[in-house]
Design an enzyme around this catalytic site. Structure first.
Site, mmCIF file in Angstrom:
data_model
loop_
_atom_site.group_PDB
_atom_site.id
_atom_site.type_symbol
_atom_site.label_atom_id
_atom_site.label_comp_id
_atom_site.label_asym_id
_atom_site.label_seq_id
_atom_site.Cartn_x
_atom_site.Cartn_y
_atom_site.Cartn_z
ATOM 1 C CB CYS A 119 -1.228 -0.204 0.979
ATOM 2 S SG CYS A 119 -0.476 0.192 2.867
ATOM 3 C CB CYS A 120 1.675 4.428 1.048
ATOM 4 S SG CYS A 120 1.819 6.034 1.091
ATOM 5 C CB ILE A 121 5.275 5.479 -1.515
ATOM 6 C CG1 ILE A 121 6.384 5.598 -2.566
ATOM 7 C CG2 ILE A 121 5.966 4.215 -0.375
ATOM 8 C CD1 ILE A 121 5.674 6.525 -3.839
#
Length: 272
Positions: A176-178
């Site tokens: 998730c995210c970066i």
């Protein structure tokens, strides 16, 4: 990591009686006292951390959301982190590097894991049904050099090994995210999402990451952050599940729910 200090060094306000009670209740120390009861019924999932703190390690809200949803899904969790120095240390109250400080990724990650953590070098596919990488800049600084080198980044060799091993074994990978940039770099042709590809007035401040993902040879899929709209992308061929999380400027509960959808899909792919 170094052994935990004795209870008497951690709890000083309630007197020796409380410390004695804690020692009796938890012969293994404070970490054992706080460990969850073993009542697992589902998949065995490894969670890979990259430090402690959004700007130089793991995004703590994301890690917490991953762990809560895994617990709700009945998973047995073991946390890991590479035993390496952080790229640098950020003073989160100022958003600036603390030039005189240096920290270890494994030691810092142990803060989130409540001490129950192992070196990433010990993570094997034989012991787990899936692996999940929460986000935070640590994924781009400590698990890889993406923050500095972009599409030309290098991935920590243990992180690369884990991603390739789980992929080869046909076991699901959640990011998730970066952190989807890790899969984009290591797993050729993977499909991932980091949200939108335009900043849209600051709602998606890291939208440029999508372009770098394409340059890495992966396919980027535009997704929302919430579960009201598709906030998770499932690459069924590669068993890679991704969600934007804090790549979007939005309410915390939307991010929490989006991570929940990612975790749910990872657990579903384990077949357990």
């Amino acid at each position: 990591p170094p052994p935990l200090p004795p209870p008497s060094a951690m709890l000083t306000s309630r007197g020796p009686a409380l410390c004695t009670a804690l020692r009796r209740a938890a012969p293994g120390g404070i970490a054992a006292f706080h460990s969850s009861a073993r009542r697992y019924r589902g998949a065995r999932v490894a969670v890979v951390l990259s430090g402690c703190g959004v700007y130089d390690g793991t995004e703590i809200h994301e890690a917490s959301a991953v762990l809560v949803h895994l617990s709700r899904g009945g998973a047995e969790v073991q946390m890991y982190a590479p035993d390496v120095p952080q790229m640098h240390v950020i003073d989160h109250s100022k958003g600036q590097p603390a030039e005189a400080e240096s920290r270890n990724v494994l030691v810092e990650s142990a803060r989130i894991a409540r001490g129950k953590i192992a070196s990433l070098a010990k993570l094997t596919t034989a012991d787990h049904d899936a692996v999940i990488f929460p986000g935070g800049f640590g994924a781009a600084k400590n698990l890889s050099t993406f923050a500095v080198d972009g599409k030309d980044c290098k991935v920590n060799r243990e992180v690369e090994r884990v991603l390739k091993d789980f992929h080869k074994a046909g076991k699901p990978i959640g990011l998730c995210c970066i952190s989807p940039v890790l899969a984009a770099k290591v797993l050729s042709g993977a499909e991932v999402t980091v949200g939108h590809e335009e900043e849209e007035g600051g709602k998606w401040p890291y939208a440029g990451t999508a372009g770098a993902i394409k340059e890495l040879g992966a396919k980027h899929c535009v997704k929302e952050v919430t579960i009201s709209f598709p906030g998770t992308h499932v690459d069924t061929k590669n068993k890679v599940v991704t969600t934007p999380a804090f790549m979007c400027e939005t309410a915390l509960h939307h991010i929490f729910d989006g991570i929940g959808a990612m975790v749910k899909n990872v657990l579903k792919l384990t077949g357990k």
